[in-house]
Design a protein around this motif. Structure first.
Motif, PDB file in Angstrom:
ATOM      1  N   THR A 138      28.830  42.512  32.375  1.00 53.00           N
ATOM      2  CA  THR A 138      29.322  41.386  31.576  1.00 53.00           C
ATOM      3  C   THR A 138      30.805  41.160  31.816  1.00 53.00           C
ATOM      4  O   THR A 138      31.252  40.022  32.006  1.00 53.00           O
ATOM      5  CB  THR A 138      29.071  41.639  30.074  1.00 53.00           C
ATOM      6  OG1 THR A 138      27.668  41.751  29.849  1.00 53.00           O
ATOM      7  CG2 THR A 138      29.622  40.496  29.235  1.00 53.00           C
ATOM      8  N   LEU A 139      31.579  42.228  31.836  1.00 53.00           N
ATOM      9  CA  LEU A 139      33.020  42.072  32.020  1.00 53.00           C
ATOM     10  C   LEU A 139      33.346  41.552  33.412  1.00 53.00           C
ATOM     11  O   LEU A 139      34.222  40.699  33.576  1.00 53.00           O
ATOM     12  CB  LEU A 139      33.737  43.400  31.766  1.00 53.00           C
ATOM     13  CG  LEU A 139      35.263  43.304  31.638  1.00 53.00           C
ATOM     14  CD1 LEU A 139      35.650  42.356  30.514  1.00 53.00           C
ATOM     15  CD2 LEU A 139      35.872  44.669  31.400  1.00 53.00           C
ATOM     16  N   VAL A 140      32.643  42.020  34.421  1.00 52.61           N
ATOM     17  CA  VAL A 140      32.852  41.522  35.785  1.00 52.61           C
ATOM     18  C   VAL A 140      32.536  40.034  35.851  1.00 52.61           C
ATOM     19  O   VAL A 140      33.282  39.251  36.453  1.00 52.61           O
ATOM     20  CB  VAL A 140      31.990  42.315  36.796  1.00 52.61           C
ATOM     21  CG1 VAL A 140      31.820  41.537  38.092  1.00 52.61           C
ATOM     22  CG2 VAL A 140      32.631  43.661  37.083  1.00 52.61           C
ATOM     23  N   ALA A 141      31.425  39.612  35.239  1.00 51.45           N
ATOM     24  CA  ALA A 141      31.053  38.197  35.242  1.00 51.45           C
ATOM     25  C   ALA A 141      32.109  37.370  34.526  1.00 51.45           C
ATOM     26  O   ALA A 141      32.452  36.261  34.964  1.00 51.45           O
ATOM     27  CB  ALA A 141      29.687  38.017  34.584  1.00 51.45           C
ATOM     28  N   ALA A 142      32.643  37.892  33.421  1.00 49.57           N
ATOM     29  CA  ALA A 142      33.673  37.171  32.672  1.00 49.57           C
ATOM     30  C   ALA A 142      34.968  37.076  33.479  1.00 49.57           C
ATOM     31  O   ALA A 142      35.604  36.013  33.532  1.00 49.57           O
ATOM     32  CB  ALA A 142      33.923  37.858  31.341  1.00 49.57           C
ATOM     33  N   ASP A 144      35.263  37.210  36.711  1.00 51.40           N
ATOM     34  CA  ASP A 144      35.004  36.293  37.818  1.00 51.40           C
ATOM     35  C   ASP A 144      35.082  34.844  37.348  1.00 51.40           C
ATOM     36  O   ASP A 144      35.606  33.970  38.052  1.00 51.40           O
ATOM     37  CB  ASP A 144      33.622  36.583  38.409  1.00 51.40           C
ATOM     38  CG  ASP A 144      33.362  35.792  39.681  1.00 51.40           C
ATOM     39  OD1 ASP A 144      34.259  35.731  40.547  1.00 51.40           O
ATOM     40  OD2 ASP A 144      32.260  35.220  39.811  1.00 51.40           O
ATOM     41  N   TYR A 145      34.580  34.574  36.164  1.00 55.78           N
ATOM     42  CA  TYR A 145      34.631  33.233  35.577  1.00 55.78           C
ATOM     43  C   TYR A 145      36.072  32.760  35.455  1.00 55.78           C
ATOM     44  O   TYR A 145      36.405  31.611  35.775  1.00 55.78           O
ATOM     45  CB  TYR A 145      33.971  33.276  34.200  1.00 55.78           C
ATOM     46  CG  TYR A 145      33.205  32.035  33.826  1.00 55.78           C
ATOM     47  CD1 TYR A 145      31.878  31.866  34.217  1.00 55.78           C
ATOM     48  CD2 TYR A 145      33.793  31.036  33.070  1.00 55.78           C
ATOM     49  CE1 TYR A 145      31.164  30.738  33.862  1.00 55.78           C
ATOM     50  CE2 TYR A 145      33.089  29.905  32.709  1.00 55.78           C
ATOM     51  CZ  TYR A 145      31.776  29.761  33.104  1.00 55.78           C
ATOM     52  OH  TYR A 145      31.073  28.631  32.765  1.00 55.78           O
ATOM     53  N   VAL A 168      32.696  50.005  38.187  1.00 55.22           N
ATOM     54  CA  VAL A 168      32.184  48.700  38.632  1.00 55.22           C
ATOM     55  C   VAL A 168      33.283  47.645  38.576  1.00 55.22           C
ATOM     56  O   VAL A 168      33.459  46.853  39.514  1.00 55.22           O
ATOM     57  CB  VAL A 168      30.971  48.278  37.771  1.00 55.22           C
ATOM     58  CG1 VAL A 168      30.624  46.806  38.004  1.00 55.22           C
ATOM     59  CG2 VAL A 168      29.767  49.152  38.086  1.00 55.22           C
ATOM     60  N   VAL A 169      34.033  47.634  37.484  1.00 49.68           N
ATOM     61  CA  VAL A 169      35.114  46.655  37.340  1.00 49.68           C
ATOM     62  C   VAL A 169      36.189  46.884  38.395  1.00 49.68           C
ATOM     63  O   VAL A 169      36.674  45.939  39.036  1.00 49.68           O
ATOM     64  CB  VAL A 169      35.723  46.720  35.928  1.00 49.68           C
ATOM     65  CG1 VAL A 169      36.946  45.815  35.833  1.00 49.68           C
ATOM     66  CG2 VAL A 169      34.694  46.326  34.880  1.00 49.68           C
ATOM     67  N   GLU A 170      36.554  48.136  38.600  1.00 49.05           N
ATOM     68  CA  GLU A 170      37.599  48.451  39.577  1.00 49.05           C
ATOM     69  C   GLU A 170      37.192  48.026  40.983  1.00 49.05           C
ATOM     70  O   GLU A 170      37.983  47.446  41.733  1.00 49.05           O
ATOM     71  CB  GLU A 170      37.912  49.942  39.546  1.00 49.05           C
ATOM     72  CG  GLU A 170      39.061  50.347  40.456  1.00 49.05           C
ATOM     73  CD  GLU A 170      39.461  51.795  40.273  1.00 49.05           C
ATOM     74  OE1 GLU A 170      40.635  52.113  40.507  1.00 49.05           O
ATOM     75  OE2 GLU A 170      38.597  52.612  39.876  1.00 49.05           O
ATOM     76  N   GLU A 171      35.939  48.286  41.351  1.00 48.25           N
ATOM     77  CA  GLU A 171      35.460  47.916  42.679  1.00 48.25           C
ATOM     78  C   GLU A 171      35.403  46.401  42.844  1.00 48.25           C
ATOM     79  O   GLU A 171      35.681  45.875  43.922  1.00 48.25           O
ATOM     80  CB  GLU A 171      34.083  48.531  42.925  1.00 48.25           C
ATOM     81  CG  GLU A 171      34.122  50.048  43.095  1.00 48.25           C
ATOM     82  CD  GLU A 171      32.742  50.652  43.268  1.00 48.25           C
ATOM     83  OE1 GLU A 171      31.738  49.933  43.026  1.00 48.25           O
ATOM     84  OE2 GLU A 171      32.660  51.851  43.611  1.00 48.25           O
ATOM     85  N   PHE A 172      35.049  45.689  41.778  1.00 48.59           N
ATOM     86  CA  PHE A 172      34.994  44.224  41.859  1.00 48.59           C
ATOM     87  C   PHE A 172      36.384  43.625  41.999  1.00 48.59           C
ATOM     88  O   PHE A 172      36.603  42.731  42.814  1.00 48.59           O
ATOM     89  CB  PHE A 172      34.316  43.654  40.615  1.00 48.59           C
ATOM     90  CG  PHE A 172      34.473  42.167  40.489  1.00 48.59           C
ATOM     91  CD1 PHE A 172      33.701  41.310  41.255  1.00 48.59           C
ATOM     92  CD2 PHE A 172      35.413  41.623  39.623  1.00 48.59           C
ATOM     93  CE1 PHE A 172      33.858  39.939  41.159  1.00 48.59           C
ATOM     94  CE2 PHE A 172      35.574  40.251  39.518  1.00 48.59           C
ATOM     95  CZ  PHE A 172      34.794  39.408  40.292  1.00 48.59           C
ATOM     96  N   VAL A 173      37.326  44.114  41.204  1.00 48.86           N
ATOM     97  CA  VAL A 173      38.655  43.513  41.177  1.00 48.86           C
ATOM     98  C   VAL A 173      39.392  43.753  42.490  1.00 48.86           C
ATOM     99  O   VAL A 173      39.938  42.820  43.092  1.00 48.86           O
ATOM    100  CB  VAL A 173      39.475  44.071  39.992  1.00 48.86           C
ATOM    101  CG1 VAL A 173      40.930  43.611  40.088  1.00 48.86           C
ATOM    102  CG2 VAL A 173      38.856  43.629  38.675  1.00 48.86           C
ATOM    103  N   ALA A 177      43.276  40.319  41.907  1.00 53.19           N
ATOM    104  CA  ALA A 177      44.057  39.850  40.767  1.00 53.19           C
ATOM    105  C   ALA A 177      44.681  41.038  40.055  1.00 53.19           C
ATOM    106  O   ALA A 177      44.363  42.190  40.337  1.00 53.19           O
ATOM    107  CB  ALA A 177      43.151  39.059  39.810  1.00 53.19           C
ATOM    108  N   ASP A 178      45.573  40.715  39.117  1.00 51.00           N
ATOM    109  CA  ASP A 178      46.217  41.725  38.284  1.00 51.00           C
ATOM    110  C   ASP A 178      45.358  41.890  37.030  1.00 51.00           C
ATOM    111  O   ASP A 178      45.418  41.072  36.110  1.00 51.00           O
ATOM    112  CB  ASP A 178      47.623  41.265  37.923  1.00 51.00           C
ATOM    113  CG  ASP A 178      48.388  42.310  37.119  1.00 51.00           C
ATOM    114  OD1 ASP A 178      47.880  43.438  36.977  1.00 51.00           O
ATOM    115  OD2 ASP A 178      49.490  41.989  36.630  1.00 51.00           O
TER     116      ASP A 178
END
Length: 211
Positions: A138-142, A144-145, A168-173, A177-178
Motif C-alpha cells: 500500500t505504501l509503495v503504491a501511494a 508511486d502515486y 519493499v519500500v526501500e527497494e522501490f524507492v 526520490a527523497d
C-alpha cells in the motif's frame, strides 16, 4: 530511504496501550491522535521554511515561517484518517489530500479506489499517513502515486512497521526520490496472513469498528 524510529518513553507508553487488545476504540482513537502528534514532531524536522523579519514588543528580529508551496498531508483511507488531526495539529496551514486504498486480502496488492490530490505536486513536501507498514504494498503504491504527480520529497508517518515492508519500500524507492519513513516501532515480522507481529491488530477496525 531514511528510517527514523521515535525513541521516547511517551511514545513507548502510548504504543503499549494501543497494542493491548482490551483497549476500547474511543481510547484507541485518542491515543493514536496523541502518538501521531509526537511522530509529526520528528517527521517535520526538515520542513521547508523561509526567513522573515518581525517586530517583537522590544525590537526588530529575524524568524522563520513555513515556506511556499505549503506542505500537503495525505492520509491513506480509511485508517490513515485517524492520524489526520494529530498531524495537522503541528501543521495547521498544510493542505490535505486523500488517497483511498485497500489491500486485496488474496493477492495482498493495494487497490486504489479514490483520490483527492492536486495533479501537480512538484516542489511540495508530502506527508503520507498510514498506521501499519506491513507488506509495503500500500505504501509503495501511494508513494508511486505521488511521484507520478511530480513529488520528490515524501515522508511516511506510520505507527508500526515490519522489516519485510521496510525492505519493499526501500527497494522501490532506490534513488528515485527523497523518501523518509517515521515510525513508533519496527516490529519482529509478518505472520502468514501478512499481519505485523506482535503488532496491534487491524488499525482501521480498532479505530472505527468492523464494517
Amino acid at each position: 530511504m531514511r528510517l527514523h524510529v521515535a525513541d521516547h518513553p511517551l511514545v513507548a507508553h502510548k504504543l503499549t496501550v494501543l497494542r493491548d487488545r482490551n483497549t476500547p476504540s474511543p481510547t484507541f482513537r485518542l491515543l493514536v491522535d496523541e502518538l501521531v502528534t509526537l511522530l509529526a514532531y520528528e517527521a517535520t524536522r526538515d520542513v521547508h521554511t523561509r526567513t522573515v523579519e518581525i517586530e517583537t514588543p522590544v525590537t526588530a528580529a529575524q524568524g522563520v515561517k513555513l515556506a511556499y508551496p505549503r506542505p500537503i498531508v495525505v492520509p491513506i483511507l480509511r485508517a490513515g484518517l485517524g492520524m489526520l488531526d494529530g498531524m495537522t495539529r503541528l501543521l495547521p496551514t498544510a493542505e490535505v489530500g486523500f488517497l483511498g486504498m485497500q489491500r486485496d486480502e488474496t493477492t495482498l496488492e493495494a487497490i486504489t479506489y479514490a483520490n483527492r490530490l492536486p495533479e501537480d505536486l512538484s516542489g511540495r513536501q508530502c506527508f503520507l499517513l498510514d498506521p501499519m507498514l506491513a507488506t509495503g504494498g500500500t505504501l509503495v503504491a501511494a508513494i508511486d502515486y505521488l511521484l507520478q504527480r511530480g513529488a520528490r520529497d515524501v515522508t511516511a508517518v506510520c505507527l508500526l512497521a515490519a522489516p519485510e515492508g521496510l525492505k519493499v519500500v526501500e527497494e522501490f524507492v532506490g534513488d528515485r526520490a527523497d523518501v523518509s519513513v517515521v515510525v513508533a516501532a519496527v516490529d519482529e515480522r509478518l505472520n502468514d496472513k501478512a499481519y505485523i507481529v506482535p503488532g496491534l491488530g487491524d488499525a482501521g477496525d480498532r479505530l472505527y469498528g468492523i464494517v
